[in-house]
Design a protein around this motif. Sequence first.
Motif, PDB file in Angstrom:
ATOM      1  N   THR A   1      -3.395   4.675  10.721  1.00 15.91           N
ATOM      2  CA  THR A   1      -3.205   3.426  10.359  1.00 15.91           C
ATOM      3  C   THR A   1      -4.617   2.221   9.951  1.00 15.91           C
ATOM      4  O   THR A   1      -4.829   2.230  10.916  1.00 15.91           O
ATOM      5  CB  THR A   1      -2.414   3.006  11.107  1.00 15.91           C
ATOM      6  OG1 THR A   1      -0.695   3.942  11.559  1.00 15.91           O
ATOM      7  CG2 THR A   1      -1.630   1.541  10.303  1.00 15.91           C
ATOM      8  N   VAL A   2      -4.239   2.035   9.066  1.00 22.02           N
ATOM      9  CA  VAL A   2      -5.286   0.855   8.089  1.00 22.02           C
ATOM     10  C   VAL A   2      -5.156  -0.069   7.830  1.00 22.02           C
ATOM     11  O   VAL A   2      -3.701  -0.061   7.112  1.00 22.02           O
ATOM     12  CB  VAL A   2      -6.630   1.536   7.404  1.00 22.02           C
ATOM     13  CG1 VAL A   2      -7.623   0.384   6.615  1.00 22.02           C
ATOM     14  CG2 VAL A   2      -7.354   2.790   7.772  1.00 22.02           C
TER      15      VAL A   2
ATOM     16  N   ALA B   1       0.611  -0.762   0.194  1.00 20.02           N
ATOM     17  CA  ALA B   1       0.104  -0.096   0.193  1.00 20.02           C
ATOM     18  C   ALA B   1       0.445   1.153   0.035  1.00 20.02           C
ATOM     19  O   ALA B   1       2.026   1.138   0.872  1.00 20.02           O
ATOM     20  CB  ALA B   1      -1.014   0.021   1.346  1.00 20.02           C
ATOM     21  N   ASN B   2       0.651   1.948  -0.907  1.00 19.33           N
ATOM     22  CA  ASN B   2       1.245   3.759  -0.467  1.00 19.33           C
ATOM     23  C   ASN B   2      -0.101   4.420   0.377  1.00 19.33           C
ATOM     24  O   ASN B   2      -0.857   3.874   0.114  1.00 19.33           O
ATOM     25  CB  ASN B   2       0.709   3.863  -2.114  1.00 19.33           C
ATOM     26  CG  ASN B   2       2.165   3.113  -3.572  1.00 19.33           C
ATOM     27  OD1 ASN B   2       2.895   3.051  -2.900  1.00 19.33           O
ATOM     28  ND2 ASN B   2       0.642   2.916  -4.578  1.00 19.33           N
TER      29      ASN B   2
ATOM     30  N   ILE C   1     -13.113   5.939   3.638  1.00 15.32           N
ATOM     31  CA  ILE C   1     -11.841   4.971   2.154  1.00 15.32           C
ATOM     32  C   ILE C   1     -13.449   4.314   1.153  1.00 15.32           C
ATOM     33  O   ILE C   1     -14.099   3.837   1.822  1.00 15.32           O
ATOM     34  CB  ILE C   1     -11.638   4.487   2.138  1.00 15.32           C
ATOM     35  CG1 ILE C   1     -10.410   5.170   3.282  1.00 15.32           C
ATOM     36  CG2 ILE C   1     -10.669   3.486   1.164  1.00 15.32           C
ATOM     37  CD1 ILE C   1      -9.360   4.346   4.010  1.00 15.32           C
ATOM     38  N   PHE C   2     -13.654   4.648  -0.319  1.00 21.56           N
ATOM     39  CA  PHE C   2     -14.403   4.508  -0.534  1.00 21.56           C
ATOM     40  C   PHE C   2     -14.144   3.489  -2.451  1.00 21.56           C
ATOM     41  O   PHE C   2     -13.109   3.522  -2.301  1.00 21.56           O
ATOM     42  CB  PHE C   2     -15.273   5.350  -1.775  1.00 21.56           C
ATOM     43  CG  PHE C   2     -16.484   6.636  -0.740  1.00 21.56           C
ATOM     44  CD1 PHE C   2     -17.354   6.237  -0.292  1.00 21.56           C
ATOM     45  CD2 PHE C   2     -15.400   7.916  -0.416  1.00 21.56           C
ATOM     46  CE1 PHE C   2     -17.752   6.750   0.592  1.00 21.56           C
ATOM     47  CE2 PHE C   2     -16.008   8.510   0.227  1.00 21.56           C
ATOM     48  CZ  PHE C   2     -16.869   8.577   1.239  1.00 21.56           C
ATOM     49  N   LYS C   3     -14.839   2.330  -2.491  1.00 20.05           N
ATOM     50  CA  LYS C   3     -14.115   1.292  -3.441  1.00 20.05           C
ATOM     51  C   LYS C   3     -13.982   2.423  -5.230  1.00 20.05           C
ATOM     52  O   LYS C   3     -13.618   1.422  -6.152  1.00 20.05           O
ATOM     53  CB  LYS C   3     -15.774   0.207  -4.156  1.00 20.05           C
ATOM     54  CG  LYS C   3     -15.246  -0.703  -2.461  1.00 20.05           C
ATOM     55  CD  LYS C   3     -16.458  -1.300  -2.478  1.00 20.05           C
ATOM     56  CE  LYS C   3     -16.772  -2.708  -1.726  1.00 20.05           C
ATOM     57  NZ  LYS C   3     -18.212  -2.994  -2.476  1.00 20.05           N
ATOM     58  N   GLU C   4     -14.883   3.131  -5.305  1.00 20.22           N
ATOM     59  CA  GLU C   4     -14.777   4.042  -6.873  1.00 20.22           C
ATOM     60  C   GLU C   4     -14.559   5.691  -6.415  1.00 20.22           C
ATOM     61  O   GLU C   4     -15.163   5.725  -5.604  1.00 20.22           O
ATOM     62  CB  GLU C   4     -16.328   3.700  -7.364  1.00 20.22           C
ATOM     63  CG  GLU C   4     -17.656   4.124  -7.073  1.00 20.22           C
ATOM     64  CD  GLU C   4     -18.148   3.322  -5.396  1.00 20.22           C
ATOM     65  OE1 GLU C   4     -18.021   4.409  -4.016  1.00 20.22           O
ATOM     66  OE2 GLU C   4     -18.477   2.634  -5.085  1.00 20.22           O
TER      67      GLU C   4
ATOM     68  N   GLY D   1      -9.080  -2.619   7.522  1.00 27.47           N
ATOM     69  CA  GLY D   1      -9.538  -2.919   8.694  1.00 27.47           C
ATOM     70  C   GLY D   1     -10.631  -1.139   8.849  1.00 27.47           C
ATOM     71  O   GLY D   1     -10.019  -0.427   8.251  1.00 27.47           O
ATOM     72  N   GLN D   2     -10.522  -0.778  10.431  1.00 27.46           N
ATOM     73  CA  GLN D   2     -11.437   0.268  10.548  1.00 27.46           C
ATOM     74  C   GLN D   2     -11.052   1.366  10.920  1.00 27.46           C
ATOM     75  O   GLN D   2     -11.160   3.131  10.974  1.00 27.46           O
ATOM     76  CB  GLN D   2     -12.628  -0.032  12.068  1.00 27.46           C
ATOM     77  CG  GLN D   2     -13.200  -0.908  11.839  1.00 27.46           C
ATOM     78  CD  GLN D   2     -13.586  -1.630  12.918  1.00 27.46           C
ATOM     79  OE1 GLN D   2     -14.217  -0.696  13.531  1.00 27.46           O
ATOM     80  NE2 GLN D   2     -14.674  -2.581  13.412  1.00 27.46           N
ATOM     81  N   GLY D   3      -9.506   1.076  11.296  1.00 30.38           N
ATOM     82  CA  GLY D   3      -8.406   1.888  11.506  1.00 30.38           C
ATOM     83  C   GLY D   3      -8.236   2.035  13.070  1.00 30.38           C
ATOM     84  O   GLY D   3      -9.172   1.599  13.466  1.00 30.38           O
ATOM     85  N   GLY D   4      -7.258   2.637  13.158  1.00 29.98           N
ATOM     86  CA  GLY D   4      -6.080   3.184  14.762  1.00 29.98           C
ATOM     87  C   GLY D   4      -7.412   3.887  15.456  1.00 29.98           C
ATOM     88  O   GLY D   4      -7.319   3.686  17.059  1.00 29.98           O
ATOM     89  N   TYR D   5      -8.569   4.830  15.212  1.00 30.19           N
ATOM     90  CA  TYR D   5      -9.135   5.473  15.749  1.00 30.19           C
ATOM     91  C   TYR D   5     -10.827   5.905  15.588  1.00 30.19           C
ATOM     92  O   TYR D   5     -11.556   6.337  15.195  1.00 30.19           O
ATOM     93  CB  TYR D   5      -8.352   6.937  15.431  1.00 30.19           C
ATOM     94  CG  TYR D   5      -7.068   6.786  15.947  1.00 30.19           C
ATOM     95  CD1 TYR D   5      -6.524   6.684  17.587  1.00 30.19           C
ATOM     96  CD2 TYR D   5      -5.948   7.037  14.696  1.00 30.19           C
ATOM     97  CE1 TYR D   5      -5.743   7.382  17.401  1.00 30.19           C
ATOM     98  CE2 TYR D   5      -4.298   7.109  15.860  1.00 30.19           C
ATOM     99  CZ  TYR D   5      -4.481   6.961  16.701  1.00 30.19           C
ATOM    100  OH  TYR D   5      -3.182   7.262  16.899  1.00 30.19           O
ATOM    101  N   ALA D   6     -11.351   4.106  15.680  1.00 29.03           N
ATOM    102  CA  ALA D   6     -12.408   4.451  15.122  1.00 29.03           C
ATOM    103  C   ALA D   6     -14.042   4.941  15.531  1.00 29.03           C
ATOM    104  O   ALA D   6     -13.350   4.572  17.169  1.00 29.03           O
ATOM    105  CB  ALA D   6     -12.520   3.104  14.694  1.00 29.03           C
TER     106      ALA D   6
END
Length: 178
Positions: free
Chosen positions: A171-172, A51-52, A121-124, A91-96
């Motif tokens: 961080t995800v 991942a970038n 974060i979206f799929k499209e 994932g939901q990330g560290g601060y969901a």
Amino acid sequence: VNRGTYTMIRRFALASAIFIAAGSAAPAMANTSSANIDVSATVPVSCTISANPIAFGNYDPIGTHANAALDITGSLTTTCTSGAPAVITLGQGGYADTGSSDAAPLRRLSAGNNNFLAYQIFKEQTRATNWGNTNTTGVTVTGTGSPMNTEIFARIPSGQTAALATSYTDTVIVTITY
């Protein structure tokens, strides 16, 4: 013909006869038997992912982004065995935020001291479908045997109150299931 010549001719004739006899004799035959060797290989399904970083840059809550979201595009790189189906989940990330789930993550960037900025974060590219952490909310890819880029469409919604901070981060975890 003298006796020495005669002896030599006889020896030559005898050697020639032996040579001819040996050459015309039937060759000795060897018995043979054969078998097949079964050769095989198995190509397992395999994938890698990298991942970038997603770097939103500056979010101006009282100016530009008071009424306009901050949208960016990032990318992931996957390499999977040719023809292999896989699902990429985030994932939901560290601060969901409260109420977040793998199917509907409510991600937040944190600057510490309870300072958060919500992001998605979206799929499209239309940013209509949230990218989650389940098979149905992930993104499906099919391996080609070569590296493939998958775009990430991220957004910080407009109108958020944000405290001055050096940096908001999260961080995800990115997972590829195959």
